[in-house]
Every structure is written in structure tokens, then in C-alpha cells.
Design a protein around this motif. Sequence first.
Motif, PDB file in Angstrom:
ATOM      1  N   LEU A  43      15.672  -9.185  -5.273  1.00 58.22           N
ATOM      2  CA  LEU A  43      15.868  -8.001  -4.435  1.00 58.22           C
ATOM      3  C   LEU A  43      14.707  -7.020  -4.656  1.00 58.22           C
ATOM      4  N   GLY A  44      14.330  -6.846  -5.907  1.00 55.49           N
ATOM      5  CA  GLY A  44      13.175  -6.004  -6.225  1.00 55.49           C
ATOM      6  C   GLY A  44      11.899  -6.537  -5.592  1.00 55.49           C
ATOM      7  N   PHE A  45      11.711  -7.837  -5.646  1.00 57.67           N
ATOM      8  CA  PHE A  45      10.539  -8.457  -5.032  1.00 57.67           C
ATOM      9  C   PHE A  45      10.535  -8.219  -3.519  1.00 57.67           C
ATOM     10  N   ALA A  46      11.684  -8.393  -2.883  1.00 55.80           N
ATOM     11  CA  ALA A  46      11.799  -8.170  -1.431  1.00 55.80           C
ATOM     12  C   ALA A  46      11.499  -6.714  -1.083  1.00 55.80           C
ATOM     13  N   LEU A  47      11.997  -5.790  -1.898  1.00 58.54           N
ATOM     14  CA  LEU A  47      11.715  -4.374  -1.659  1.00 58.54           C
ATOM     15  C   LEU A  47      10.224  -4.060  -1.843  1.00 58.54           C
ATOM     16  N   CYS A  48       9.577  -4.746  -2.775  1.00 54.86           N
ATOM     17  CA  CYS A  48       8.126  -4.570  -2.936  1.00 54.86           C
ATOM     18  C   CYS A  48       7.391  -4.992  -1.666  1.00 54.86           C
ATOM     19  N   LEU A  49       7.824  -6.096  -1.075  1.00 52.64           N
ATOM     20  CA  LEU A  49       7.211  -6.547   0.174  1.00 52.64           C
ATOM     21  C   LEU A  49       7.444  -5.530   1.292  1.00 52.64           C
ATOM     22  N   LEU A  50       8.654  -4.991   1.367  1.00 56.55           N
ATOM     23  CA  LEU A  50       8.956  -3.960   2.354  1.00 56.55           C
ATOM     24  C   LEU A  50       8.067  -2.738   2.135  1.00 56.55           C
ATOM     25  N   ALA A  51       7.950  -2.300   0.890  1.00 55.06           N
ATOM     26  CA  ALA A  51       7.125  -1.135   0.561  1.00 55.06           C
ATOM     27  C   ALA A  51       5.670  -1.374   0.958  1.00 55.06           C
ATOM     28  N   ALA A  52       5.159  -2.547   0.631  1.00 56.20           N
ATOM     29  CA  ALA A  52       3.769  -2.871   0.982  1.00 56.20           C
ATOM     30  C   ALA A  52       3.588  -2.891   2.497  1.00 56.20           C
ATOM     31  N   SER A  53       4.551  -3.424   3.211  1.00 53.74           N
ATOM     32  CA  SER A  53       4.472  -3.466   4.680  1.00 53.74           C
ATOM     33  C   SER A  53       4.433  -2.064   5.274  1.00 53.74           C
ATOM     34  N   ILE A  54       5.260  -1.176   4.757  1.00 46.49           N
ATOM     35  CA  ILE A  54       5.284   0.204   5.243  1.00 46.49           C
ATOM     36  C   ILE A  54       3.944   0.880   4.984  1.00 46.49           C
ATOM     37  N   CYS A  55       3.414   0.710   3.774  1.00 47.29           N
ATOM     38  CA  CYS A  55       2.135   1.344   3.426  1.00 47.29           C
ATOM     39  C   CYS A  55       0.986   0.788   4.269  1.00 47.29           C
ATOM     40  N   VAL A  56       0.958  -0.521   4.459  1.00 49.06           N
ATOM     41  CA  VAL A  56      -0.100  -1.128   5.273  1.00 49.06           C
ATOM     42  C   VAL A  56       0.002  -0.649   6.718  1.00 49.06           C
ATOM     43  N   ALA A  57       1.223  -0.579   7.251  1.00 50.20           N
ATOM     44  CA  ALA A  57       1.406  -0.089   8.621  1.00 50.20           C
ATOM     45  C   ALA A  57       0.910   1.350   8.761  1.00 50.20           C
ATOM     46  N   ARG A  90       7.463  11.262   8.443  1.00 53.45           N
ATOM     47  CA  ARG A  90       6.178  11.958   8.424  1.00 53.45           C
ATOM     48  C   ARG A  90       5.333  11.503   7.236  1.00 53.45           C
ATOM     49  N   ASN A  91       5.956  10.823   6.295  1.00 52.48           N
ATOM     50  CA  ASN A  91       5.267  10.404   5.071  1.00 52.48           C
ATOM     51  C   ASN A  91       5.590   8.955   4.711  1.00 52.48           C
ATOM     52  N   PRO A  92       5.293   8.013   5.591  1.00 53.97           N
ATOM     53  CA  PRO A  92       5.693   6.631   5.317  1.00 53.97           C
ATOM     54  C   PRO A  92       5.029   6.034   4.077  1.00 53.97           C
ATOM     55  N   MET A  93       3.813   6.458   3.764  1.00 56.37           N
ATOM     56  CA  MET A  93       3.179   5.901   2.564  1.00 56.37           C
ATOM     57  C   MET A  93       3.936   6.335   1.310  1.00 56.37           C
ATOM     58  N   TYR A  94       4.371   7.592   1.273  1.00 60.75           N
ATOM     59  CA  TYR A  94       5.131   8.054   0.117  1.00 60.75           C
ATOM     60  C   TYR A  94       6.494   7.382   0.065  1.00 60.75           C
ATOM     61  N   VAL A  95       7.081   7.136   1.215  1.00 62.01           N
ATOM     62  CA  VAL A  95       8.340   6.379   1.267  1.00 62.01           C
ATOM     63  C   VAL A  95       8.095   4.992   0.682  1.00 62.01           C
ATOM     64  N   GLY A  96       6.985   4.375   1.067  1.00 69.23           N
ATOM     65  CA  GLY A  96       6.647   3.057   0.536  1.00 69.23           C
ATOM     66  C   GLY A  96       6.474   3.068  -0.976  1.00 69.23           C
ATOM     67  N   PHE A  97       5.816   4.103  -1.500  1.00 68.58           N
ATOM     68  CA  PHE A  97       5.631   4.198  -2.953  1.00 68.58           C
ATOM     69  C   PHE A  97       6.974   4.346  -3.673  1.00 68.58           C
ATOM     70  N   VAL A  98       7.862   5.161  -3.116  1.00 65.39           N
ATOM     71  CA  VAL A  98       9.182   5.360  -3.736  1.00 65.39           C
ATOM     72  C   VAL A  98       9.989   4.061  -3.681  1.00 65.39           C
ATOM     73  N   ILE A  99       9.915   3.344  -2.566  1.00 61.57           N
ATOM     74  CA  ILE A  99      10.618   2.052  -2.469  1.00 61.57           C
ATOM     75  C   ILE A  99      10.053   1.079  -3.494  1.00 61.57           C
ATOM     76  N   ALA A 100       8.740   1.056  -3.648  1.00 63.04           N
ATOM     77  CA  ALA A 100       8.112   0.163  -4.633  1.00 63.04           C
ATOM     78  C   ALA A 100       8.568   0.512  -6.052  1.00 63.04           C
ATOM     79  N   LEU A 101       8.641   1.793  -6.359  1.00 65.39           N
ATOM     80  CA  LEU A 101       9.106   2.193  -7.686  1.00 65.39           C
ATOM     81  C   LEU A 101      10.584   1.844  -7.882  1.00 65.39           C
ATOM     82  N   PHE A 102      11.382   1.991  -6.834  1.00 62.82           N
ATOM     83  CA  PHE A 102      12.792   1.590  -6.924  1.00 62.82           C
ATOM     84  C   PHE A 102      12.890   0.075  -7.122  1.00 62.82           C
ATOM     85  N   ALA A 103      12.025  -0.665  -6.459  1.00 60.29           N
ATOM     86  CA  ALA A 103      11.989  -2.120  -6.657  1.00 60.29           C
ATOM     87  C   ALA A 103      11.666  -2.452  -8.117  1.00 60.29           C
ATOM     88  N   TRP A 104      10.778  -1.685  -8.704  1.00 64.00           N
ATOM     89  CA  TRP A 104      10.404  -1.865 -10.105  1.00 64.00           C
ATOM     90  C   TRP A 104      11.622  -1.617 -11.013  1.00 64.00           C
TER      91      TRP A 104
END
Length: 155
Positions: A43-57, A90-104
Motif C-alpha cells: 500500500l505504501g509502495f502504491a501511494l509512492c507511485l501515486l505521489a510521484a504521478s501527482i508531482c510529475v503531472a 493549488r499545491n499538488p506537488m506539496y500534496v504529492g510530498f505529503v502522500i509520499a511521506l505518508f507512504a513512508w
Amino acid sequence: MMKKQQGWIHMPVPLAILVAVLMALSCACFDMSSLVTRTSFWLGFALCLLAASICVAAVISFRRAKTTVDPRFPEQSNQLVVAGVFNYSRNPMYVGFVIALFAWVLILGNPWTLLWVVAYWLFMDRYQIRHEEQALEKKFGESYREYCQRVRRWV
């Protein structure tokens, strides 16, 4: 003219990496490795992929608009980016970082490390995002205020 933010503290990626390291180090103090399961890991790995996708987008949206991605210089933005993932946050990159940290948190299997995620979120909201919002409102005025009415700060 808005003052340039100085130092690594106003660089969200290095700060997120520092928080991730602190999370791992805090696991040594509060060992709960028995809570790591195959499910929490994946689940953490999947959330990391989601976070990376949001940041790349988000980066793609900035590149398409031909404007700065550097959060230390929001006043150098030459276009207000409101398309793509910026329709949802308004801040998708920060959302992505928070999701990545939650995945961690899930990968580490230590619920105490969630406190670091909350600290990062609160810090970014108070010291990074508000500065950016002030600069963008000053630069884009009414169109930025209208955008803020339509789209939430986080999600």
C-alpha cells in the motif's frame, strides 16, 4: 518587491527528504517493525507511485506553461497555472510530498512517524505556501483570487 526566500528550509524536496530520514531514525527509538506487513508495504509502495504521478503531472503543467517550478521564486512566475492537477489542488506537488511521506509511514510500519508528516504539512502550509500565495496574489491579482475561490489549497 518580494524578498527571495533563502536556504534549504524553503526547498520542499530537500526538506521532505530530511523528514523522511528523521522518520527512519525515529524508528530506532520506537521500534515497531512488527507492524510492517506485506499489505502495508505494498500500500505504501502504491501511494509512492501515486505521489510521484501527482508531482510529475504538476511539473509537466509548469513546463507547458513555461513558468518557474522553483518555489523560492514565486514572483518569477510568468503565468498562473490552473490546468491539469491544478484543477484539484493549488499545491499538488506539496500534496504529492505529503502522500509520499505518508507512504513512508506505511512502509516503516511505525505510527509514531506520522507525527513527522503532520509537522511537514503544518510547516509547508505556514512557511512555504503562504509566502507563495502572497507572491502570486500580488502578481496575478483578481485572477489568482478567483482561482483560490474555485480550488482548495490542499485537496
